[in-house]
Motif scaffolding. Structure first.
Motif, mmCIF file in Angstrom:
data_model
loop_
_atom_site.group_PDB
_atom_site.id
_atom_site.type_symbol
_atom_site.label_atom_id
_atom_site.label_comp_id
_atom_site.label_asym_id
_atom_site.label_seq_id
_atom_site.Cartn_x
_atom_site.Cartn_y
_atom_site.Cartn_z
ATOM 1 N N ASP A 221 0.847 -1.201 0.000
ATOM 2 C CA ASP A 221 0.000 0.000 0.000
ATOM 3 C C ASP A 221 0.880 1.248 0.000
ATOM 4 O OD1 ASP A 221 -2.600 -1.358 2.175
ATOM 5 O OD2 ASP A 221 -2.250 -1.562 0.017
ATOM 6 N N ILE A 222 0.454 2.261 -0.704
ATOM 7 C CA ILE A 222 1.252 3.475 -0.888
ATOM 8 C C ILE A 222 0.457 4.697 -0.448
ATOM 9 C CG2 ILE A 222 2.290 5.004 -2.606
ATOM 10 C CD1 ILE A 222 3.057 2.515 -4.197
ATOM 11 N N LYS A 223 1.182 5.601 0.203
ATOM 12 C CA LYS A 223 0.621 6.888 0.594
ATOM 13 C C LYS A 223 1.545 7.979 0.091
ATOM 14 C CE LYS A 223 -0.785 9.610 4.640
ATOM 15 N NZ LYS A 223 -0.953 9.605 6.121
ATOM 16 N N TYR A 224 0.955 9.006 -0.514
ATOM 17 C CA TYR A 224 1.723 10.157 -0.997
ATOM 18 C C TYR A 224 1.234 11.434 -0.333
ATOM 19 C CZ TYR A 224 3.411 7.329 -4.965
ATOM 20 O OH TYR A 224 4.005 6.365 -5.758
ATOM 21 N N ALA A 225 2.146 12.360 -0.149
ATOM 22 C CA ALA A 225 1.752 13.709 0.245
ATOM 23 C C ALA A 225 1.012 14.349 -0.920
ATOM 24 C CB ALA A 225 2.984 14.531 0.600
ATOM 25 N N ASP A 226 0.025 15.157 -0.598
ATOM 26 C CA ASP A 226 -0.764 15.799 -1.650
ATOM 27 C C ASP A 226 0.109 16.642 -2.576
ATOM 28 O OD1 ASP A 226 -3.723 16.401 0.412
ATOM 29 O OD2 ASP A 226 -3.084 14.656 -0.740
ATOM 30 N N SER A 227 1.133 17.248 -2.024
ATOM 31 C CA SER A 227 1.964 18.177 -2.791
ATOM 32 C C SER A 227 2.766 17.501 -3.899
ATOM 33 C CB SER A 227 2.917 18.916 -1.858
ATOM 34 O OG SER A 227 3.765 17.999 -1.189
ATOM 35 N N ILE A 228 2.931 16.199 -3.834
ATOM 36 C CA ILE A 228 3.755 15.507 -4.829
ATOM 37 C C ILE A 228 2.990 14.469 -5.637
ATOM 38 C CG2 ILE A 228 5.912 15.966 -3.606
ATOM 39 C CD1 ILE A 228 4.428 12.474 -3.553
ATOM 40 N N LYS A 229 1.725 14.319 -5.366
ATOM 41 C CA LYS A 229 0.921 13.340 -6.110
ATOM 42 C C LYS A 229 0.956 13.626 -7.599
ATOM 43 C CE LYS A 229 -2.413 11.867 -2.606
ATOM 44 N NZ LYS A 229 -3.816 11.930 -2.151
ATOM 45 N N GLY A 230 1.148 12.561 -8.364
ATOM 46 C CA GLY A 230 1.206 12.691 -9.816
ATOM 47 C C GLY A 230 2.580 13.044 -10.347
ATOM 48 N N ARG A 231 3.495 13.397 -9.461
ATOM 49 C CA ARG A 231 4.845 13.764 -9.894
ATOM 50 C C ARG A 231 5.905 12.778 -9.386
ATOM 51 N NH1 ARG A 231 7.068 18.335 -8.086
ATOM 52 N NH2 ARG A 231 5.852 18.467 -6.159
ATOM 53 N N PHE A 232 5.705 12.252 -8.193
ATOM 54 C CA PHE A 232 6.667 11.343 -7.578
ATOM 55 C C PHE A 232 6.085 9.933 -7.534
ATOM 56 C CE2 PHE A 232 8.938 14.614 -4.593
ATOM 57 C CZ PHE A 232 9.124 15.458 -5.683
ATOM 58 N N THR A 233 6.970 8.940 -7.635
ATOM 59 C CA THR A 233 6.562 7.540 -7.537
ATOM 60 C C THR A 233 7.519 6.801 -6.622
ATOM 61 O OG1 THR A 233 5.681 7.582 -9.798
ATOM 62 C CG2 THR A 233 6.067 5.428 -8.795
ATOM 63 N N ILE A 234 6.974 6.135 -5.627
ATOM 64 C CA ILE A 234 7.792 5.333 -4.734
ATOM 65 C C ILE A 234 7.677 3.867 -5.139
ATOM 66 C CG2 ILE A 234 5.950 5.007 -3.002
ATOM 67 C CD1 ILE A 234 8.139 5.213 -0.833
ATOM 68 N N SER A 235 8.774 3.141 -4.982
ATOM 69 C CA SER A 235 8.771 1.717 -5.282
ATOM 70 C C SER A 235 9.763 1.017 -4.358
ATOM 71 C CB SER A 235 9.140 1.468 -6.751
ATOM 72 O OG SER A 235 10.436 1.963 -7.040
ATOM 73 N N ARG A 236 9.565 -0.276 -4.194
ATOM 74 C CA ARG A 236 10.481 -1.051 -3.374
ATOM 75 C C ARG A 236 10.825 -2.349 -4.067
ATOM 76 N NH1 ARG A 236 7.877 -1.996 2.254
ATOM 77 N NH2 ARG A 236 9.670 -3.390 2.524
ATOM 78 N N ASP A 237 12.026 -2.838 -3.779
ATOM 79 C CA ASP A 237 12.485 -4.119 -4.294
ATOM 80 C C ASP A 237 12.929 -4.937 -3.096
ATOM 81 O OD1 ASP A 237 13.871 -6.274 -5.393
ATOM 82 O OD2 ASP A 237 14.606 -5.101 -7.082
ATOM 83 N N ASN A 238 12.083 -5.843 -2.670
ATOM 84 C CA ASN A 238 12.390 -6.630 -1.476
ATOM 85 C C ASN A 238 13.557 -7.593 -1.690
ATOM 86 O OD1 ASN A 238 10.368 -5.358 -0.038
ATOM 87 N ND2 ASN A 238 8.861 -6.993 -0.351
ATOM 88 N N ALA A 239 13.812 -7.958 -2.922
ATOM 89 C CA ALA A 239 14.937 -8.855 -3.202
ATOM 90 C C ALA A 239 16.276 -8.130 -3.060
ATOM 91 C CB ALA A 239 14.802 -9.434 -4.604
ATOM 92 N N LYS A 240 16.257 -6.819 -3.309
ATOM 93 C CA LYS A 240 17.503 -6.033 -3.252
ATOM 94 C C LYS A 240 17.577 -5.143 -2.023
ATOM 95 C CE LYS A 240 18.136 -5.881 -8.266
ATOM 96 N NZ LYS A 240 18.292 -5.003 -9.467
#
Length: 114
Positions: A55-74
């Protein structure tokens, strides 16, 4: 636990940067991972958070511009920042939130020139 952030720098408004955080010494997949930032004279604020389940949560100020991702293997979490604005200028901190403990990285400076 160590959180090593990288990828900050100087960029012109409208440009892009990608932050990365390498985690070690922890069961990475069990932690929520995220990015906070602190601009000069302001409080530290949440930018983006990705839970262990995705699940992902973004600050309103950066929605649509920033993308968070994770790689559990790395054991990494990344923040892709597009359409950067001068108001995005801040020190960005990698964050790991667990059931009992929270951890912070050393911070990486992002400067957006107008």
């Amino acid at each position: 636990v160590q959180l090593q952030a990288s990828g900050g720098g100087l960029v012109q408004a409208g440009g892009s940067l990608r932050l990365s955080c390498q985690a070690s010494g922890m069961i990475f997949s069990a932690f929520a991972m995220g990015w906070y930032r602190q601009a000069p004279g302001k409080q530290r604020e949440l930018v983006a958070l990705i839970a262990s389940g995705g699940d992902i949560k973004y600050a309103d100020s950066i929605k649509g511009r920033f993308t968070i991702s994770r790689d559990n293997a790395k054991n990494t979490v990344a923040l892709q920042m597009n359409s950067l604005k001068p108001e995005d200028t801040a020190v960005y901190y990698c964050y790991a939130g667990g059931f009992r403990s929270n951890y912070w990285g050393q911070g990486t400076l992002v400067t957006v020139s107008s």
